[in-house]
Write an enzyme that holds these catalytic residues in place. Structure first.
Site, mmCIF file in Angstrom:
data_model
loop_
_atom_site.group_PDB
_atom_site.id
_atom_site.type_symbol
_atom_site.label_atom_id
_atom_site.label_comp_id
_atom_site.label_asym_id
_atom_site.label_seq_id
_atom_site.Cartn_x
_atom_site.Cartn_y
_atom_site.Cartn_z
ATOM 1 C CG ASP A 1 -0.264 0.138 2.524
ATOM 2 O OD1 ASP A 1 0.959 0.361 2.543
ATOM 3 O OD2 ASP A 1 -0.944 0.026 3.561
ATOM 4 C CG ASP B 1 -6.267 -5.125 1.810
ATOM 5 O OD1 ASP B 1 -5.799 -4.766 2.909
ATOM 6 O OD2 ASP B 1 -6.882 -4.346 1.052
ATOM 7 C CB CYS C 1 -12.465 -26.800 7.400
ATOM 8 S SG CYS C 1 -10.881 -26.001 7.033
ATOM 9 C CB CYS D 1 -7.331 -26.271 7.145
ATOM 10 S SG CYS D 1 -7.818 -26.014 8.872
ATOM 11 C CB CYS E 1 -10.419 -28.602 10.471
ATOM 12 S SG CYS E 1 -11.000 -26.908 10.745
ATOM 13 C CG HIS F 1 -9.770 -22.589 10.689
ATOM 14 N ND1 HIS F 1 -10.310 -23.653 9.987
ATOM 15 C CD2 HIS F 1 -10.803 -21.721 10.906
ATOM 16 C CE1 HIS F 1 -11.600 -23.448 9.799
ATOM 17 N NE2 HIS F 1 -11.927 -22.281 10.346
#
Length: 415
Positions: free
Chosen positions: A91, A265, A303, A305, A308, A333
């Protein structure tokens, strides 16, 4: 231009695209985690790659203070300094006009900040912002804009919009690496449709590689929020990426994608993780709540991931109140959730099932049919029929930004 933007699929205003940048080929819509000073808190770069992160964000103001842009240039840029092989966006430092307003003085020349590190004044001009970003070396760099909270009204909004247009020319003139860094302009104008339209037209005339919609997600009501996004996406070029700055709530991302935005973002997924909150399809899950103490289910049974698959709610409940590992697991997560949401948005548009995806998303998040009225209004403009997701009487509930936060912070223990 140092990017190529190819649209792969559409549904009305929504689009899925391939964004080719110097360091990575990205699929949009996409979410970008915020790594203020060259790190995403709680995750290693290998973990970021593993979960599918395509672009990370760096903050020009903070990087210029520490470790300094000169050191980053000596190291071969921020990519080399932090060993990140994929794409990066910095930015301009403009947002600090809002977040550090008590330390800032804004004039036509630029912004003078009082350094939070040593208290010394630091002048950030459009030229200096671009020079710093040229040294940092991100794939996408942002023009310095005059940022004003959307809750402010009056002549300050108009002043900031016209100053943003004047500053973009100074940014373009200062940009020394147009062949390997892409300068995006930022649409300002508050909640005034006329000012937004003037700013969009002025930026499009400069034929920039991409465009951002700035000055939102700052406390304005949600009905105003989506209308500004819809207005700007409709007016910005079809063949350039569109980036809605500061947006991180999953619901907002789905709505903005339906309206034709591509990039987002926010610190929200990692910041809320540090407070013990997980993102789940139903909304949020408060792991600090005592009901989690003996819950042996994963955070989200749907999920895949690492968190999880391997840890229970009860285990993470023990950690979030006492150990940094808790926020690290939740950050992992939550960012996995955001990357998965991005992939699902992309694939549903490419495969021609985007309306079904939106309806399934809303049914899961609002099982009682209490879809906020602003979402209903936005989906009507996006050309997506969500009547089957809404309770018949009333079809929607009014929901401004404040009670949406309340809803996001509900404890989800029935899932």
């Amino acid at each position: 231009m140092a990017l190529h933007f190819e649209i792969l699929g559409r549904f009305n205003r929504a689009r899925a695209a391939q964004l080719t940048l110097p360091h990575f080929v990205c699929q949009t819509p996409l979410f970008m985690p915020v790594g203020t000073q060259g790190t995403i808190k709680g995750l290693t770069n290998n973990e970021l790659e593993r979960i599918g992160c395509q672009i990370i964000l760096g903050n020009t103001y903070h990087l210029a203070l520490r470790p300094t842009s000169e050191l980053l240039e000596e190291a071969g840029g921020l990519h080399n300094f932090m060993n990140w092989p994929r794409a990066m966006l910095t930015d301009s430092g403009g947002f600090q006009m809002v977040s550090l307003l008590h330390l800032a003085d804004i004039t036509e020349e630029g912004v003078t900040f009082q350094s939070p590190v040593d208290g010394k004044p630091m002048l950030l001009t459009p030229e200096e912002s671009i020079q710093i970003q040229n040294r940092i070396g991100a794939d996408i760099i942002m023009a310095l804009d005059d940022v004003v909270r959307t809750t402010i009204t009056g002549p300050r909004i108009e002043e900031a919009m016209y100053r943003t247009l004047r500053w973009i020319d100074r940014c373009i003139a200062a940009h020394k690496r147009p062949h390997d860094q892409n300068l995006f302009g930022i649409v300002q104008g508050g909640l005034d449709p006329e000012l937004r339209d003037i700013c969009v037209k002025g930026l499009v005339e400069r034929n920039l590689p991409g465009y951002a919609i700035g000055g939102l997600a700052g406390g304005e009501d949600k009905d105003s929020f989506w209308r500004v996004v819809a207005q700007c996406t409709a007016a910005l070029p079809e063949d350039k990426p569109r980036y809605v700055m500061g947006v991180g709530y999953p619901l907002d991302i789905v709505v903005c994608s339906a309206l034709g935005a591509d990039m987002y973002d926010c610190v929200y997924p990692t910041r809320t993780a540090r407070f013990g909150t997980a993102l789940v399809p139903e909304g949020v899950l408060k792991l600090k709540h005592r009901a989690m103490a003996d819950d042996t289910r994963p955070i989200d049974p749907t999920c895949p991931c690492m968190v999880c698959k391997n840890y229970t709610r009860a285990y993470i409940h023990c950690l979030v109140t006492k150990d940094a590992m808790g926020s690290q697991l939740l950050s992992y997560h939550n960012l996995y959730y955001m990357m998965r949401l991005s992939r699902n948005l992309h694939s549903s548009i490419v495969e021609g099932r985007f309306p079904e995806f939106v309806r399934d998303f809303l049914r899961t998040m609002f099982p009682k049919g209490d879809v906020p009225e602003w979402v209903c209004n936005a989906m009507e403009v996006a050309g997506i029929d969500i009547s089957s997701c809404c309770a018949p009487f009333p079809p929607c509930q009014e929901n401004d930004s404040s009670n949406e936060l309340e809803q996001l912070n509900k404890v989800k223990i029935e899932i």
